[in-house]
Write an enzyme that holds these catalytic residues in place. Structure first.
Site, mmCIF file in Angstrom:
data_model
loop_
_atom_site.group_PDB
_atom_site.id
_atom_site.type_symbol
_atom_site.label_atom_id
_atom_site.label_comp_id
_atom_site.label_asym_id
_atom_site.label_seq_id
_atom_site.Cartn_x
_atom_site.Cartn_y
_atom_site.Cartn_z
ATOM 1 N N SER A 72 -23.585 15.150 3.586
ATOM 2 C CA SER A 72 -22.753 14.080 3.064
ATOM 3 C C SER A 72 -21.324 14.214 3.622
ATOM 4 O O SER A 72 -21.155 14.269 4.835
ATOM 5 C CB SER A 72 -22.799 14.090 1.532
ATOM 6 N N ASP A 99 -31.951 6.149 2.432
ATOM 7 C CA ASP A 99 -30.529 6.360 2.153
ATOM 8 C C ASP A 99 -29.778 5.027 2.256
ATOM 9 O O ASP A 99 -29.714 4.421 3.327
ATOM 10 C CB ASP A 99 -29.964 7.370 3.153
ATOM 11 N N HIS A 131 -29.947 9.088 -0.721
ATOM 12 C CA HIS A 131 -28.905 9.975 -0.207
ATOM 13 C C HIS A 131 -28.974 11.361 -0.843
ATOM 14 O O HIS A 131 -28.657 12.362 -0.197
ATOM 15 C CB HIS A 131 -27.535 9.345 -0.463
ATOM 16 N N ARG A 152 -17.993 6.953 -10.916
ATOM 17 C CA ARG A 152 -19.023 7.961 -10.618
ATOM 18 C C ARG A 152 -20.416 7.407 -10.894
ATOM 19 O O ARG A 152 -21.353 7.666 -10.144
ATOM 20 C CB ARG A 152 -18.777 9.221 -11.444
#
Length: 329
Positions: free
Chosen positions: A139, A275, A305, A200
């Site tokens: 990432s 992803d 992901h 988030r």
């Protein structure tokens, strides 16, 4: 001349304890043109001093504590075993851990992925580590790993990039812009904290896939299922991460640009078919830009992901194969 594969030549009776330190970054120049006059880079070294050296870097919420965020891959008996390897990791500059970053949730200077790589290079030089057997980045860590590979040149043998490419995808950039918008518009500390939790939660939806959530929560009561799952992720994140750090590091992700042709190390790029943030097409372009010494490995996972964390066996197999491959120098 041929560099031998990283093998389990060093066997310890017990796993060594991690060593931690903080490297002062005095007058550290940033890509934005500003300087950190009293900066600091917090680091960890886990493993025997003379074991093959592997640098391990994770997402924006990762830290130097590899046993905390990537226990599936880092530890005794794992693909990255500190009984046989020396694992170097850091806390991100601009984050909420022990490296320089926002304090009291105040705005921090812009930090580029290249800045993180430059700081790691200073750390390696400070520790007297001339050669690096592998850099592994997932990432955001994959973005930083690319720059570090370019800076190290012939000092690096292998590069493994998981869930990252040479630039941000438009979809990921747009999603993170919306996440930041709520945080940036909050006026009180409590509103800012609530906005960070929502940001988030939106980020986590981007890390996963609709198929995974349907399989996991499709028949459950939303209040105790998917909505509760989102709430827990938000609460957990705001308990250890500041809004200013979130803004700093997600902007860093969006601004990431790397020239693939500058990477000379043997490279494995790992793309997840599902992803949403880093599509396979972008990963393929990245590999093509690096050249014939780069390979693409594809993993299919409903976790999207987050497969680099969730697909433990598949990622371990790729890491082990990458570290075992011989390299022609």
């Amino acid at each position: 001349m041929t560099a031998i594969p990283i093998s389990k030549q060093l066997v310890e009776d017990a796993c060594p304890s991690p060593l931690r330190g903080v490297l002062p970054l005095r007058g550290f120049s940033l890509a934005c043109g500003l300087k950190l006059d009293n900066g600091a880079l917090a680091w960890q070294s886990w493993g025997a001093q003379h074991a093959p050296l592997v640098i391990v870097l994770g997402g924006i919420s990762a830290s130097r504590d590899l046993a905390g965020w990537w226990a599936a891959q880092c530890g005794p008996g794992r693909a990255l075993d500190p009984r046989h390897l020396r694992l170097i990791s850091i806390d991100w500059i601009g984050g909420s851990d022990a490296s320089s970053g926002p304090r009291n949730d105040e705005e921090f200077v812009p930090v580029d992925s290249l800045d993180q790589a430059h700081a790691i290079l200073l750390l390696l030089n400070h520790l007297g580590l001339a050669q690096v057997d592998a850099v592994i980045g997932s990432s955001y860590g994959g973005c930083v790993a690319q720059h570090l590979a370019s800076l190290l040149g012939s000092r690096l043998a292998r590069l493994v990039v998981i869930g990252a490419a040479h630039r941000a995808s438009p979809w990921a950039l747009a999603l993170r812009t919306l996440q930041r918008a709520g945080v940036e518009s909050a006026r009180t500390p409590q509103d800012r904290r609530s906005a960070l939790a929502r940001a988030r939660q939106l980020a986590v939806l981007g890390y996963r896939t609709p198929a995974e959530l349907e399989c996991r929560f499709g028949e459950s009561d939303p209040s105790s299922g998917v909505l509760r799952w989102l709430a827990v992720h938000g609460e957990r994140f705001v308990s250890r991460f500041s809004a200013a750090s979130f803004l700093c590091l997600t902007r860093s992700l969006d601004h990431h640009q790397c020239e693939p042709a500058a990477i000379r190390a043997r490279t494995m790029v790992v793309a997840i078919d599902e992803d949403l943030l880093v599509p396979v097409s972008l990963a393929r372009d990245f590999v093509s830009g690096i050249g014939s010494h780069a390979r693409l490995a594809r993993v299919s996972s409903a976790y999207g992901h987050d497969a680099f964390i969730k697909e433990e066996s598949a990622i371990a197999a790729i890491l082990e194969a990458s570290l075992a491959t011989e390299i022609d120098a």
